[in-house]
Design a protein around this motif. Structure first.
Motif: not given
Length: 193
Positions: A71-73, A87-88, A129-130, A152-154
């Motif tokens: 969370e927060g990544d 952002i997760i 995700v936002v 969802v990817l980097p």
């Protein structure tokens, strides 16, 4: 020739028709061909073919050790023809989280056969995700979505500080709205009792 962002391989059944977007399994590969994530939860809901194994449509939770984020990544959400920055807010449900849900589901099915068709499925194998969005008029917008784990990817580029701060602020706003909603709902339920 344009560079590929990633590759999505979807397994489809043969011998009948099915809804667009449904698949037996999905695998996402990075630009370099390395497997990123896979989902083997069948999303086939309607199929008129015969003698075809449509797989298990139940989602039983993710082993969070297989999830590369927290969370927060900051992440990128891959669509069929676009990518969004996000952002997760919440992780996909874990096996531990889903176990009591399935236990309740089994009890419901004993009481009413309707529940056989309503259960956690491929749509539950997702993050919360936002995201950041540039709208058609050029204005900046933000939203909330539940993309599949395989989508969802980097991030492929550094996230500018101003944008990162705004996404974090939007996550806090959503958390506050969520708490307020559940508090109001609880108060309303107490009034009705």
């Amino acid at each position: 020739m344009p560079k590929s962002y990633s590759f999505l391989v979807e397994e489809k059944p043969l011998g009948g028709t099915f809804c667009r977007g449904d698949s037996l399994s999905r695998r996402r590969y990075l630009q370099n061909g390395k497997l990123w994530q896979k989902s083997e939860v069948s999303g086939i809901r309607y199929f008129n073919g015969k003698n075809v194994d449509l797989g298990d449509t139940g989602f039983y939770g993710r082993d969070l050790k297989t999830i590369p984020f927290k969370e927060g990544d900051f992440v990128e959400i891959a669509g069929y023809d676009f990518v969004q920055l996000g952002i997760i807010r919440k992780m996909p449900p874990s096996i531990k989280y889903m176990t009591p849900i399935w236990e309740r589901q089994k009890e419901r099915c004993k009481e009413d056969r309707f529940w056989l068709s309503v259960h956690p499925d491929d749509t539950d194998d997702s993050y919360s995700v936002v995201y950041y969005d540039v709208q058609k008029d050029g204005k900046i917008g933000y939203g909330h979505t539940h993309p599949a784990v395989v989508d969802v990817l980097p991030t492929s580029l550094p996230v500018p500080k101003k944008m990162a701060a705004e996404l974090r602020r939007r996550v806090k706003m959503q958390e506050e709205e969520y708490k307020r909603y559940w508090k109001e709902r609880e108060e309303k339920n107490n009034e009705e009792v």
